[in-house]
Scaffold this motif. Structure first.
Motif, PDB file in Angstrom:
ATOM      1  N   GLU A 183       0.849  -1.175   0.000  1.00 26.97           N
ATOM      2  CA  GLU A 183       0.000   0.000   0.000  1.00 26.97           C
ATOM      3  C   GLU A 183       0.889   1.231   0.000  1.00 26.97           C
ATOM      4  O   GLU A 183       1.576   1.513   0.974  1.00 26.97           O
ATOM      5  CB  GLU A 183      -0.869  -0.043   1.275  1.00 26.97           C
ATOM      6  N   LYS A 184       0.900   1.921  -1.126  1.00 21.74           N
ATOM      7  CA  LYS A 184       1.693   3.152  -1.229  1.00 21.74           C
ATOM      8  C   LYS A 184       1.020   4.226  -0.378  1.00 21.74           C
ATOM      9  O   LYS A 184      -0.189   4.434  -0.488  1.00 21.74           O
ATOM     10  CB  LYS A 184       1.733   3.565  -2.699  1.00 21.74           C
ATOM     11  N   ILE A 185       1.787   4.896   0.486  1.00 17.68           N
ATOM     12  CA  ILE A 185       1.227   6.036   1.218  1.00 17.68           C
ATOM     13  C   ILE A 185       2.119   7.254   1.012  1.00 17.68           C
ATOM     14  O   ILE A 185       3.290   7.116   0.669  1.00 17.68           O
ATOM     15  CB  ILE A 185       1.066   5.751   2.739  1.00 17.68           C
ATOM     16  N   THR A 186       1.536   8.427   1.191  1.00 19.88           N
ATOM     17  CA  THR A 186       2.305   9.663   1.007  1.00 19.88           C
ATOM     18  C   THR A 186       2.145  10.543   2.238  1.00 19.88           C
ATOM     19  O   THR A 186       1.154  10.453   2.957  1.00 19.88           O
ATOM     20  CB  THR A 186       1.798  10.455  -0.212  1.00 19.88           C
ATOM     21  N   GLU A 188       1.547  13.614   2.207  1.00 21.44           N
ATOM     22  CA  GLU A 188       0.389  14.470   1.976  1.00 21.44           C
ATOM     23  C   GLU A 188      -0.892  13.775   2.442  1.00 21.44           C
ATOM     24  O   GLU A 188      -1.698  14.354   3.158  1.00 21.44           O
ATOM     25  CB  GLU A 188       0.299  14.795   0.477  1.00 21.44           C
ATOM     26  N   GLY A 189      -1.044  12.509   2.058  1.00 22.57           N
ATOM     27  CA  GLY A 189      -2.263  11.781   2.383  1.00 22.57           C
ATOM     28  C   GLY A 189      -2.436  11.475   3.860  1.00 22.57           C
ATOM     29  O   GLY A 189      -3.548  11.456   4.366  1.00 22.57           O
ATOM     30  N   ILE A 190      -1.323  11.243   4.576  1.00 23.72           N
ATOM     31  CA  ILE A 190      -1.476  10.838   5.985  1.00 23.72           C
ATOM     32  C   ILE A 190      -1.176  11.962   6.961  1.00 23.72           C
ATOM     33  O   ILE A 190      -1.346  11.795   8.163  1.00 23.72           O
ATOM     34  CB  ILE A 190      -0.613   9.593   6.330  1.00 23.72           C
ATOM     35  N   THR A 198      -8.628  11.992   9.339  1.00 23.42           N
ATOM     36  CA  THR A 198      -9.565  10.888   9.183  1.00 23.42           C
ATOM     37  C   THR A 198      -8.889   9.700   8.498  1.00 23.42           C
ATOM     38  O   THR A 198      -9.142   8.551   8.846  1.00 23.42           O
ATOM     39  CB  THR A 198     -10.797  11.360   8.397  1.00 23.42           C
ATOM     40  N   ASN A 199      -8.000   9.979   7.537  1.00 29.82           N
ATOM     41  CA  ASN A 199      -7.241   8.901   6.899  1.00 29.82           C
ATOM     42  C   ASN A 199      -6.350   8.205   7.905  1.00 29.82           C
ATOM     43  O   ASN A 199      -6.104   7.008   7.812  1.00 29.82           O
ATOM     44  CB  ASN A 199      -6.312   9.469   5.813  1.00 29.82           C
ATOM     45  N   PRO A 201      -6.149   8.414  11.710  1.00 29.10           N
ATOM     46  CA  PRO A 201      -6.587   8.894  13.026  1.00 29.10           C
ATOM     47  C   PRO A 201      -5.647   8.423  14.134  1.00 29.10           C
ATOM     48  O   PRO A 201      -4.841   7.516  13.931  1.00 29.10           O
ATOM     49  CB  PRO A 201      -7.962   8.240  13.186  1.00 29.10           C
ATOM     50  N   TYR A 202      -5.781   9.034  15.298  1.00 24.68           N
ATOM     51  CA  TYR A 202      -4.984   8.605  16.440  1.00 24.68           C
ATOM     52  C   TYR A 202      -5.459   7.242  16.919  1.00 24.68           C
ATOM     53  O   TYR A 202      -6.650   6.999  17.058  1.00 24.68           O
ATOM     54  CB  TYR A 202      -5.096   9.616  17.580  1.00 24.68           C
ATOM     55  N   VAL A 203      -4.476   6.361  17.149  1.00 20.22           N
ATOM     56  CA  VAL A 203      -4.751   5.081  17.806  1.00 20.22           C
ATOM     57  C   VAL A 203      -4.536   5.287  19.294  1.00 20.22           C
ATOM     58  O   VAL A 203      -5.310   4.852  20.133  1.00 20.22           O
ATOM     59  CB  VAL A 203      -3.822   3.985  17.255  1.00 20.22           C
ATOM     60  N   SER A 204      -3.452   5.981  19.604  1.00 16.42           N
ATOM     61  CA  SER A 204      -3.151   6.364  20.977  1.00 16.42           C
ATOM     62  C   SER A 204      -2.240   7.575  20.840  1.00 16.42           C
ATOM     63  O   SER A 204      -1.114   7.448  20.378  1.00 16.42           O
ATOM     64  CB  SER A 204      -2.453   5.199  21.687  1.00 16.42           C
ATOM     65  N   GLU A 205      -2.757   8.733  21.214  1.00 20.10           N
ATOM     66  CA  GLU A 205      -2.036   9.984  20.937  1.00 20.10           C
ATOM     67  C   GLU A 205      -0.629   9.941  21.528  1.00 20.10           C
ATOM     68  O   GLU A 205      -0.493   9.544  22.688  1.00 20.10           O
ATOM     69  CB  GLU A 205      -2.794  11.175  21.542  1.00 20.10           C
ATOM     70  N   TYR A 210      -1.151   4.943  10.949  1.00 18.85           N
ATOM     71  CA  TYR A 210      -0.002   4.547  10.130  1.00 18.85           C
ATOM     72  C   TYR A 210       1.309   4.548  10.908  1.00 18.85           C
ATOM     73  O   TYR A 210       2.374   4.353  10.337  1.00 18.85           O
ATOM     74  CB  TYR A 210       0.106   5.416   8.868  1.00 18.85           C
TER      75      TYR A 210
ATOM     76  N   LEU B  26      -6.729  10.768  -0.135  1.00 21.62           N
ATOM     77  CA  LEU B  26      -6.529   9.542   0.650  1.00 21.62           C
ATOM     78  C   LEU B  26      -5.087   9.453   1.157  1.00 21.62           C
ATOM     79  O   LEU B  26      -4.233  10.229   0.743  1.00 21.62           O
ATOM     80  CB  LEU B  26      -6.828   8.319  -0.217  1.00 21.62           C
ATOM     81  N   ALA B  27      -4.850   8.469   2.026  1.00 18.15           N
ATOM     82  CA  ALA B  27      -3.498   8.266   2.570  1.00 18.15           C
ATOM     83  C   ALA B  27      -2.478   8.063   1.460  1.00 18.15           C
ATOM     84  O   ALA B  27      -1.321   8.434   1.582  1.00 18.15           O
ATOM     85  CB  ALA B  27      -3.489   7.066   3.516  1.00 18.15           C
TER      86      ALA B  27
ATOM     87  N   ASN C  51      -4.191   9.435  25.039  1.00 16.90           N
ATOM     88  CA  ASN C  51      -5.586   9.012  24.937  1.00 16.90           C
ATOM     89  C   ASN C  51      -5.610   7.812  24.014  1.00 16.90           C
ATOM     90  O   ASN C  51      -5.130   7.894  22.888  1.00 16.90           O
ATOM     91  CB  ASN C  51      -6.462  10.118  24.336  1.00 16.90           C
TER      92      ASN C  51
END
Lengths: 391, 249, 115
Positions: A183-186, A188-190, A198-199, A201-205, A210, B26-27, C51
Motif C-alpha cells: 500500500e503506497k502512502i504519502t 500528503e495523504g497521511i 480521518t485517513n 486517526p490517532y490510535v493512541s495519541e 499509520y 486519501l493516505a 488518549n
C-alpha cells in the motif's frame, strides 16, 4: 564454542493465513529445507507466542515436527513474547555452538487473525504488568504512545518524522513479495491534507494509525548448522556471528530514564561484541518497528546514530535503501507485518537474503554484515543478532 | 393490463435533495470522488459487485449478495426511496454505499462495500452516507446494523450508536442501532471529511465511466503459493501470484 | 473504608517498590515477603500521557486517558486520567476507583484528576 551458519531459510506471506497453525510453521520449514538441500535435522525449535490462547492449541512443537515427518528429532516451542523468534534462533545457536546438535531447524508461526482485532489488542496487552498496567487498560500502543510523547518532547522528534518512517517502510514493502501491506502512502495523504486526520486517526495519541504495525499471520524459518555442514551445502556462508539479550523493568513507569531503552542498548552491545564488530560496520539492519517511533529510537540505542539524532539521519535519507545504513528493507514490522512470535525469524530471513544477494529489487549493494533487533514486551526483553557473510 | 399491474408494483419515490458530490485526499495521495448515481449507472456497478459474492472473508459474500439485490431492485423499480452513492479513485470504483428513507425523519442504512481495501475508503463512504441522511436530507436518525465484526467495531463503537432494539432492521430483521443527529454532530469533525465543489475535471472524469476496481477483494488465492510451488511441478500457483502482483505494481 | 494502592518497602534497606516484587531491587537480599506495605501518595506531577482509542473488549468507551505520574515521594505509577486537557508537568491528584470491570470482577486503581 563452534561457529554457527545459516544454511537455509524460508517464509510465508505475512497476511491473513487461513491455514492451521502447524502448517504455517511447516511451510517455511519446507521451503528452508529445500533451500538448504536437507531432508533431516537434529532438532526443531518453534517460535510462537499465542497458540494456546488464540488458536486453542498447545504443544505446537510436537505438531510441527510430526507435520514435517521429522520425528524422532527433538522439538520445543519457544515463547518470549514478540521476541520469541529471535529467542528461538538464540536457542538454536546455543545448541549448535555447544556441540549438542549439528543441524537445527528454527521455524515460527503466529495466527493472530483467528480472533478479532479487539481480542488481539487484549492478547498483546497481557504483556504488560497484570496489576500495575494491564488493569488500567494499558495496551502496547498506549505504552509506545506515552514513551513517544516524552521522547518527541525531549529530542524534537515530530509526527512528520514518524510519518516518514511509515512512508519509507511502506515503500520498501512494495518491493517485498511476502509483505503484508502493499500500500503506497504519502506524507500528503497521511499528514498534510485536510482529510489526513480521518485517513490517519490517532490510535493512541500521539501515535496514529499509520504509526502502528498491522496484525499479521505468518511464519518464517532458518536452519542453523556447523561450518562442516555449511561447507558441503554450497550456499553462501552466512555466519550467525553474535547473539545478545538483555531485559529491563516489567513496568514502563519504573525505568529511571523513561526515554531510554536499556535492554536494546545492552542486547545490541553484546551481539556486536561477540561478532567482533562495531555498529558502523553494519550494512543492513532489521529493527523492531512495531511503532514508527521505535525504529528511530532503536537506531540510536543500537549505536547507528547518537542518542537524539536518529530522526535527523532519517531526514537525510540515511536509512533508505541506498543510504548509509538501510533499515527495514523488508518493510519492517510496519509494512511487512508483525506475526508476533514469528517476527524475529522473519527479520533473520530478510538479513540472510540481503547477505546472499537474493533480495531482488530491494537488494542493498554488497551487503556483508547484517543486524536484527527483536523487541519483546515494551522493551523489557530484547534479543539482537549479528550476521556476517564469509566468502 | 400488464401496464396497470406495473403501475401498482412500481413504487413512487418521495422527492429528496440530491447528494452534492465531494472529494478528498486519501493516505495514498490519490483523490477520491464521492457522488450520487442514478438508475442508468447501476448495470456498470452490478458488474463489479457480482464477483464479491464469492468472497467469504469479512462477510463480503453476504453483503455483496444483498447489495446486488438492492441495486437490482432500485434499477428495476422494486424498492422505494433508495439512493446509491459511489466512491471513485481515478474513475475506478472504490466503494458503493446505499440506503433508503424509512420515513421522512428516519433513514435506513443499507450497505457499505469497499472494493479497494485499506486507505479507509469504506469509512469515508459510510460517513458520506450519514452526512446525506442527516445534513442534506435533514433526517433525525439513521438505523444501522453491521454484518461483519469489522463493520460493527467501526460504526457501533466509533460513533457510539444508540440502541433501537425494538425496531427490526430491514437487513436480516436484526435489532437496529441508531445514529442520531446529536451523535453525528459529535463525530462530524473526526469522521466526516471532503471538499466541495469537486474541481470540474475531476468530477467529469468520475462521471465519464465507472472503471473496474483494479484490486478488488477476491476469494483467497493460495497465500502460501510461493512455498507450495516448490512442490508443484507445474508452478502455476506461483505464476498466478506473480501475475497478480505485477498487475498491482 | 478508604482504599489505597500500596508500595512495598524493604524491611532491610527501606527501598520502596511499586509494583510488588519478591526480592528487593536495591539490597537484593532474597528474603521473601520481608516488605511493609506503604500507601502510595495521591498527589503528583504528570510525567507523560496518552488518549487510547483502540481498547480491549472490557472497555466500552470510545477513548481512555492513561498516564504515568511521578508522585510526591518520587515513586512513579501508571493510572487512568480523567483530565480534559492534560499537560506534561501538571499537578494531579488521584482517587481510588474501579478502573476495569469484566464479568464478575472489579479492579480498583488510581484515577487522576486535575489537582
Amino acid at each position: 564454542m563452534r561457529e554457527v551458519y545459516v544454511v537455509g531459510t524460508g517464509i510465508t506471506s505475512f497476511t491473513r493465513l487461513e491455514y492451521p497453525l502447524s502448517e504455517i510453521a511447516a511451510y517455511p520449514a519446507m521451503m528452508a529445507l529445500k533451500d538448504a538441500g536437507l531432508s533431516k535435522v537434529d532438532h526443531v525449535y518453534v517460535a510462537n507466542m499465542g497458540s494456546a490462547r488464540l488458536n486453542h492449541q498447545t504443544g505446537l512443537a510436537s505438531a510441527v515436527v510430526d507435520t514435517l515427518s521429522l520425528t524422532p528429532a527433538g522439538a520445543e516451542a519457544i515463547e518470549n513474547g514478540p521476541a520469541s523468534g529471535a529467542s528461538a534462533i538464540k536457542q538454536g545457536f546455543m545448541a549448535v555452538a555447544s556441540g549438542l546438535h549439528d543441524v537445527v531447524l528454527v521455524t515460527s508461526a503466529e495466527r493472530l487473525r483467528e480472533v478479532n482485532n479487539l481480542e488481539d489488542t487484549d492478547f498483546v496487552a497481557t504483556l504488560s504488568h497484570p496489576l500495575a498496567e494491564y488493569v488500567y487498560g494499558v495496551t502496547l500502543p498506549s505504552q509506545a504512545a506515552m514513551f513517544a510523547r516524552l521522547y518527541m518532547q525531549k529530542y524534537g522528534v515530530t509526527e512528520r518524522h514518524l510519518a516518514m518512517v511509515a512512508v519509507k517502510n511502506h515503500d520498501n514493502a512494495l518491493l517485498n513479495f511476502f509483505a503484508h501491506l502493499h500500500e503506497k502512502i504519502t506524507l500528503e495523504g497521511i499528514l498534510d491534507s485536510p482529510e489526513a486526520m480521518t485517513n490517519n486517526p490517532y490510535v493512541s495519541e500521539p501515535l496514529r494509525f499509520y504509526d502502528c504495525c498491522p496484525v499479521s499471520d505468518g511464519g518464517a524459518c532458518v536452519i542453523l548448522a556447523t561450518a562442516e555442514v555449511a561447507k558441503k551445502l554450497k550456499k553462501p556462508m552466512i555466519r550467525l556471528a553474535g547473539v545478545g539479550q538483555a531485559t529491563d523493568t516489567h513496568c514502563l513507569h519504573e525505568r529511571a530514564e523513561p526515554t531510554d531503552l536499556l535492554a536494546v542498548r545492552g542486547a545490541a552491545a553484546q551481539a556486536f561484541k561477540m561478532a567482533g564488530i562495531t555498529p558502523a560496520d553494519v550494512d543492513v539492519a532489521e529493527l523492531h518497528d512495531a511503532f514508527t517511533i521505535l525504529e528511530i529510537v532503536e537506531s540510536e540505542e543500537v549505536g547507528f546514530f547518537k542518542k537524539g539524532e536518529g530522526h535527523l539521519a532519517l531526514e537525510r535519507g540515511e536509512t533508505r535503501i541506498g543510504g548509509k545504513i538501510p533499515i527495514n528493507t523488508s518493510g519492517g514490522l510496519k509494512a511487512k507485518g508483525h506475526p508476533t512470535g514469528a517476527t524475529g525469524v522473519g527479520q533473520a530471513h530478510e538479513i540472510v537474503l540481503q547477505l546472499r544477494g537474493e533480495a531482488e529489487k530491494r537488494q542493498v549493494k554488497d551487503a556483508k554484515i547484517g543486524f536484527t533487533c527483536n523487541f519483546g514486551g515494551f522493551g523489557n526483553n530484547v534479543v539482537c543478532l549479528t550476521f556476517i557473510r564469509e566468502d | 393490463m400488464s401496464t396497470d399491474v406495473e403501475k401498482i408494483l412500481r413504487p413512487i419515490d418521495n422527492p429528496i435533495p440530491p447528494f452534492p458530490p465531494k472529494y478528498m485526499k486519501l493516505a495514498s495521495g490519490d483523490e477520491m470522488v464521492i457522488r450520487q448515481v442514478g438508475r442508468e449507472d447501476i448495470p456498470d456497478i452490478l458488474r463489479y459487485v457480482e464477483p464479491l459474492i464469492h468472497v467469504e472473508r469479512d462477510y463480503y459474500d453476504i453483503v455483496a449478495v444483498r447489495l446486488y439485490s438492492e441495486l437490482l431492485a432500485y434499477y428495476r423499480y422494486r424498492v422505494q426511496d433508495e439512493y446509491v452513492l459511489v466512491a471513485q479513485i481515478d474513475g475506478e470504483l472504490a466503494a458503493v454505499v446505499n440506503g433508503r428513507l424509512l420515513s421522512k425523519e428516519v433513514g435506513m442504512s443499507y450497505h457499505t462495500v469497499a472494493l479497494r481495501r485499506g486507505l479507509r475508503v469504506g469509512a469515508h463512504a459510510f460517513a458520506a452516507k450519514m452526512e446525506y441522511h442527516i445534513d442534506i436530507i435533514g433526517q433525525k436518525e439513521v438505523l444501522i446494523v453491521a454484518e461483519s465484526p469489522i463493520g460493527f467495531r467501526r460504526w457501533m463503537i466509533e460513533y457510539g450508536l444508540e440502541k433501537r432494539f425494538h425496531m427490526a432492521h430491514e437487513l436480516g430483521g436484526v435489532p437496529s442501532w441508531s445514529l442520531t443527529k446529536a451523535l453525528f454532530d459529535q463525530a462530524r469533525d473526526t469522521l466526516v471529511v471532503g471538499r466541495r465543489p469537486v474541481p470540474p475535471p475531476l468530477l467529469e472524469k468520475a462521471k465519464a465511466t465507472i472503471l473496474p476496481p483494479s484490486d478488488p477483494p477476491t476469494p483467497p488465492t493460495d497465500l502460501l503459493a510461493a512455498t507450495r510451488s516448490l512442490y508443484d511441478s507445474t508452478g502455476t500457483a506461483l505464476m498466478s501470484q506473480r501475475w497478480k502482483q505485477e498487475r498491482k505494481g | 473504608m478508604a482504599l489505597e494502592i500500596f508500595a512495598y518497602q524493604c524491611k532491610k534497606c527501606g527501598q520502596l517498590h511499586y509494583p510488588y516484587r519478591m526480592v528487593c531491587k536495591k539490597c537484593g537480599k532474597n528474603e521473601h515477603n520481608e516488605f511493609d506495605p506503604v500507601p502510595l501518595p495521591k498527589e503528583g506531577k504528570l510525567l507523560t500521557f496518552t488518549n487510547v482509542y483502540a481498547l480491549p473488549p472490557d472497555f466500552n468507551v470510545a477513548k481512555l486517558g492513561l498516564g504515568i505520574v511521578e508522585l510526591k515521594n518520587g515513586m512513579r505509577v501508571t493510572g487512568q486520567l480523567k483530565i480534559p486537557h492534560p499537560k506534561i508537568g501538571m499537578e494531579v491528584s488521584a482517587k481510588i476507583e474501579v478502573v476495569r470491570e469484566s464479568e464478575y470482577s472489579k479492579n480498583y486503581g488510581m484515577v487522576f484528576y486535575p489537582a
